[in-house]
Design an enzyme around this catalytic site. Structure first.
Site, mmCIF file in Angstrom:
data_model
loop_
_atom_site.group_PDB
_atom_site.id
_atom_site.type_symbol
_atom_site.label_atom_id
_atom_site.label_comp_id
_atom_site.label_asym_id
_atom_site.label_seq_id
_atom_site.Cartn_x
_atom_site.Cartn_y
_atom_site.Cartn_z
ATOM 1 C CG ASP A 1 -6.153 0.501 8.260
ATOM 2 O OD1 ASP A 1 -6.431 0.457 9.467
ATOM 3 O OD2 ASP A 1 -6.061 1.123 7.471
ATOM 4 C CD GLU B 1 -3.402 0.788 1.589
ATOM 5 O OE1 GLU B 1 -3.566 -0.238 1.739
ATOM 6 O OE2 GLU B 1 -3.961 2.001 1.870
HETATM 7 C C1 GLA Z 1 -5.916 4.804 8.096
HETATM 8 C C2 GLA Z 1 -4.614 4.237 7.883
HETATM 9 C C3 GLA Z 1 -4.366 3.581 9.374
HETATM 10 C C4 GLA Z 1 -4.593 4.345 10.557
HETATM 11 C C5 GLA Z 1 -5.739 4.936 10.524
HETATM 12 C C6 GLA Z 1 -6.136 6.358 11.502
HETATM 13 O O1 GLA Z 1 -7.009 3.791 8.552
HETATM 14 O O2 GLA Z 1 -4.569 3.325 6.939
HETATM 15 O O3 GLA Z 1 -2.837 3.238 9.259
HETATM 16 O O4 GLA Z 1 -3.429 5.533 10.815
HETATM 17 O O5 GLA Z 1 -6.305 5.676 9.289
HETATM 18 O O6 GLA Z 1 -5.994 5.645 12.839
#
Ligand code: GLA
Length: 359
Positions: free
Chosen positions: A164, A152
């Protein structure tokens, strides 16, 4: 899934795998600060079927987008779902010395897109799992999450943290995943007895999320330089943070206080306390981190003040997208109906995404 692959490509796939989306209970904008997070898998999953093809490079078909993208490792596709799959093939090839020259890939996903439930991480993790199965490569689920994050950040252009991908790789739908994003150590955290999660889409576009996300990351890095620390993870609530110039003071205060909230939640908080921590998290994201918008605050307030809700907050990067509420078990659909109706009266249009998870 197998049938859909066959319909698209005229033969059976060689490997099939899936991965869930996630919703974050607590710990927002802490993962790129080496901090703590508490995501949980949602019931919706993304499935990937993959098969070796005779020649002609890679073809990726998305059922949801009704689109097929073609590329080779030397020529990335344009931004979009194909780019995530391309990123996975690239990091896999770099790590294991190659991927088959031609692959057909079919993607089906129930994970809602563009609402902050990590449909991209679900796609990456499902793709890498399918590749692992196809090639017999040996690597564990933590390394898989790391590869997905690289896919990503290096190939889809989003400088995300690791929450995530770790959640898509390791989280379950019936318990939250406490994750230390520095060591990548995890442990399960069960929801308080008698409570359940509700996730609503605010219907607000997350247009600002990308640019503001990068800006907040820069501000955190600047705060670290000013404090002389490697990451905000090591900073305790202190006069040092209060002495930072604005907006760094409030940005650092959010991260430091959010880490404290996650640690508290993961050490056996009951429903009342967890709800209060979620409310405090939202206030901190709104006032100190400034990643909310007024209509999102409205929806969160409608949730948080409902008599059968313990607490609520925005979830994900912010500026729109989804909200999460901790409700009394058995009350989530009632709460959703009440709140969606009041939100509609205020001009909003919410959508029910998850009800009764982990009851
Ligand atoms: C997105 C990013 C995560 C995290 C969130 C905020 O989802 O992909 O890595 O930083 O925002 O908590």
């Amino acid at each position: 899934m197998r049938t859909a692959f066959e319909a698209a490509f005229g033969r059976a796939p060689d490997a099939v795998a899936n991965a869930p989306g996630r919703v974050n209970l607590l710990g927002e904008h802490t993962d790129y600060n080496d901090g703590f997070v508490l995501p949980i898998a949602i019931p919706q999953r993304t499935e990937v079927a993959i098969g070796r093809a005779p020649d002609g490079g890679h073809r990726v078909r998305s059922r949801e987008l009704d689109e097929t993208v073609r590329f080779t490792l030397a020529e990335p596709p344009a931004a979009g779902f194909g780019r995530y799959v391309y990123g996975c093939l690239r990091v896999f090839a770099d790590r294991f010395g190659g991927v088959p020259a031609s692959l057909d890939i079919h993607v089906e996903s129930e994970v809602p897109m563009n609402v902050g439930l990590s449909s991209s991480a679900a796609l990456e993790v499902a793709t890498l799992r399918a590749l692992r199965r196809l090639t017999g490569a040996h690597f564990d689920d933590v390394e898989l999450a790391r590869l997905a994050q690289r896919a990503e950040s290096e190939h889809a252009g989003v400088r995300c943290g690791i929450m995530d991908q770790m959640a898509a790789s390791l989280a379950q739908p019936d318990r939250a995943l406490f994750l230390d994003t520095r060591s990548l150590a995890t442990r399960p955290v069960f929801l308080p007895r008698g409570s359940a999660l509700l996730v609503l889409d605010s219907g607000l576009p997350r247009a600002l999320a990308g640019s503001a996300y990068n800006e907040r990351r820069r501000e955190c890095e600047e705060a670290c330089r000013a404090l002389g620390v490697a990451s905000l993870r090591v900073v305790a609530r202190s006069r040092d943070v209060e002495r930072l110039p604005e907006p760094l003071r409030r940005r650092a205060r959010h991260v430091v206080s959010e880490n404290e909230r996650v640690l508290r939640a993961a050490s056996g908080a009951g429903a009342e306390e967890l709800g209060a921590l979620m409310n405090a998290s939202h206030a901190s994201l709104r006032d100190d981190y400034e990643v909310s918008v007024p209509m999102l605050d409205r929806l969160v307030a409608l949730l948080a003040t409902h008599p059968r809700v313990h607490g609520a907050r925005l979830t994900g990067a912010g500026f729109g997208g989804a909200c999460i509420a901790l409700c009394e078990a058995g009350a989530t659909r009632r709460v959703a109906a009440d709140v969606m109706c009041r939100y509609a009266a205020a001009g909003g249009q919410a959508r029910l995404l998850v009800a009764e998870a982990a009851a």
